[in-house]
Design a protein around this motif. Structure first.
Motif, PDB file in Angstrom:
ATOM      1  N   GLU A   1       0.790  -1.224   0.000  1.00 37.87           N
ATOM      2  CA  GLU A   1       0.000   0.000   0.000  1.00 37.87           C
ATOM      3  C   GLU A   1       0.826   1.279   0.000  1.00 37.87           C
ATOM      4  O   GLU A   1       0.644   2.141  -0.859  1.00 37.87           O
ATOM      5  CB  GLU A   1      -0.936   0.007   1.214  1.00 37.87           C
ATOM      6  CG  GLU A   1      -1.799   1.255   1.313  1.00 37.87           C
ATOM      7  CD  GLU A   1      -2.675   1.240   2.549  1.00 37.87           C
ATOM      8  OE1 GLU A   1      -3.190   2.309   2.894  1.00 37.87           O
ATOM      9  OE2 GLU A   1      -2.828   0.175   3.171  1.00 37.87           O
ATOM     10  N   VAL A   2       1.732   1.428   0.972  1.00 37.89           N
ATOM     11  CA  VAL A   2       2.376   2.726   1.180  1.00 37.89           C
ATOM     12  C   VAL A   2       3.272   3.109   0.011  1.00 37.89           C
ATOM     13  O   VAL A   2       3.175   4.219  -0.531  1.00 37.89           O
ATOM     14  CB  VAL A   2       3.177   2.722   2.501  1.00 37.89           C
ATOM     15  CG1 VAL A   2       3.812   4.102   2.719  1.00 37.89           C
ATOM     16  CG2 VAL A   2       2.277   2.376   3.671  1.00 37.89           C
ATOM     17  N   ILE A   3       4.151   2.208  -0.403  1.00 39.14           N
ATOM     18  CA  ILE A   3       5.072   2.540  -1.493  1.00 39.14           C
ATOM     19  C   ILE A   3       4.334   2.798  -2.814  1.00 39.14           C
ATOM     20  O   ILE A   3       4.604   3.806  -3.481  1.00 39.14           O
ATOM     21  CB  ILE A   3       6.148   1.447  -1.645  1.00 39.14           C
ATOM     22  CG1 ILE A   3       7.091   1.485  -0.441  1.00 39.14           C
ATOM     23  CG2 ILE A   3       6.935   1.629  -2.941  1.00 39.14           C
ATOM     24  CD1 ILE A   3       8.150   0.405  -0.439  1.00 39.14           C
ATOM     25  N   PRO A   4       3.400   1.930  -3.232  1.00 44.30           N
ATOM     26  CA  PRO A   4       2.687   2.225  -4.492  1.00 44.30           C
ATOM     27  C   PRO A   4       1.965   3.565  -4.472  1.00 44.30           C
ATOM     28  O   PRO A   4       1.986   4.303  -5.464  1.00 44.30           O
ATOM     29  CB  PRO A   4       1.695   1.060  -4.611  1.00 44.30           C
ATOM     30  CG  PRO A   4       2.339  -0.053  -3.865  1.00 44.30           C
ATOM     31  CD  PRO A   4       3.037   0.597  -2.713  1.00 44.30           C
ATOM     32  N   GLU A   5       1.337   3.908  -3.342  1.00 46.06           N
ATOM     33  CA  GLU A   5       0.623   5.185  -3.265  1.00 46.06           C
ATOM     34  C   GLU A   5       1.591   6.360  -3.344  1.00 46.06           C
ATOM     35  O   GLU A   5       1.329   7.364  -4.017  1.00 46.06           O
ATOM     36  CB  GLU A   5      -0.168   5.251  -1.956  1.00 46.06           C
ATOM     37  CG  GLU A   5      -0.853   6.581  -1.702  1.00 46.06           C
ATOM     38  CD  GLU A   5      -1.884   6.954  -2.742  1.00 46.06           C
ATOM     39  OE1 GLU A   5      -2.151   8.160  -2.912  1.00 46.06           O
ATOM     40  OE2 GLU A   5      -2.424   6.053  -3.417  1.00 46.06           O
ATOM     41  N   SER A   6       2.756   6.244  -2.698  1.00 45.09           N
ATOM     42  CA  SER A   6       3.714   7.351  -2.684  1.00 45.09           C
ATOM     43  C   SER A   6       4.389   7.557  -4.033  1.00 45.09           C
ATOM     44  O   SER A   6       4.909   8.637  -4.319  1.00 45.09           O
ATOM     45  CB  SER A   6       4.781   7.098  -1.614  1.00 45.09           C
ATOM     46  OG  SER A   6       5.646   6.039  -1.994  1.00 45.09           O
TER      47      SER A   6
END
Length: 263
Positions: free
Chosen positions: A231-236
């Motif tokens: 979640e976090v890396i793809p969104e960023s």
């Protein structure tokens, strides 16, 4: 002081900084997308470093002190933690940041986009609260000294810092959708309310099953790494890849420094 009480205080601290981030909706101007991407990257870096330096390494040291092969609980617990979050992903309807309502994951439901978004962040915050609880519970349960109070405080501080952009990331989309600042803040902080409860759960598990401490520490690390990658890396990385990557490097360095200084 009772480690379980420390765990509760740590969970309340991380929740409180989420509320601080959500309170940015009371400002007149929304933070830029580049700033948000950098902050989300920072979040990923902090979580990754916390998983390694505050959970996996102390867990392996505790396992070795108990006469175990340190790789066995580290690998099994790590994979089990990721599998647990994948299971919750499959059974809990949720919607990741920036995605349209049609992209909701999990079972089909008529729930509103706001509800699904909050559930996604709540799912994200559960392993963070669990990690804080396991870290503080380990201080009282581990006679080997591998888990230290300073290390647990560093973990809570690092997770709390990275919760600020999470609160912001939940509250501002609601504000853009026409929700009042007060309601947007309420839902933003609500997304982290599970963290103190998860912290209590983690501390209680460790306190009553000390022999499984290395497994619990690895489980919390695996759960966090799954959230980071899924979640976090793809969104960023959606719009400002370089900025988010630099943010991740900075977050990792900050968390590593905190762990060395306090642990």
């Amino acid at each position: 002081m009772d480690p379980i009480l420390y765990a509760l205080l740590g969970g309340l601290f991380t929740w409180g900084l989420t509320a601080v981030g959500a309170a940015s909706v009371f400002l007149t101007k929304e933070p830029s997308r580049k700033l948000l991407d950098g902050m989300l990257g920072f979040t990923a870096g902090v979580m990754l470093a916390a998983s390694v330096f505050s959970l996996l390494i102390p867990g392996m040291e505790a396992a070795e002190a108990q006469g175990m092969n340190p790789l066995v609980p580290a690998i099994l617990g790590f994979l089990l933690g990721g599998g647990l979050i994948r299971l919750l992903d499959a059974v809990l309807p949720h919607l990741h940041l920036g995605e349209p309502r049609e992209a909701a994951e999990g079972p089909k439901t008529p729930w509103r986009r706001t509800t699904l978004l909050i559930l996604a962040i709540t799912l994200h915050n559960f392993p963070e609260g669990l990690a804080v609880g396991v870290a503080f519970g380990a201080v009282g349960a581990d006679p080997t000294g591998a888990a230290t109070l300073g290390g647990a405080i560093a973990l809570a501080l690092g997770i709390g810092i990275q919760n600020v952009p999470e609160g912001l990331a939940v509250a501002w989309p609601l504000r853009r959708a026409g929700v009042s600042p007060g309601v947007a803040w309420f839902y933003g902080q609500l997304s982290a309310l599970l963290e103190p409860l998860a912290a209590l759960l983690g501390a209680a598990l460790v306190a009553h099953m000390m022999a499984l401490l290395p497994y619990f520490m690895a489980l919390a690390a695996g759960a966090m790494v799954y959230v980071i990658v899924e979640e976090v890396i793809p969104e960023s990385q959606k719009e400002s890849g370089d900025i988010s990557t630099l943010g991740a490097m900075l977050g990792f360095a900050v968390m590593m420094a905190l762990d060395v200084a306090l642990g």
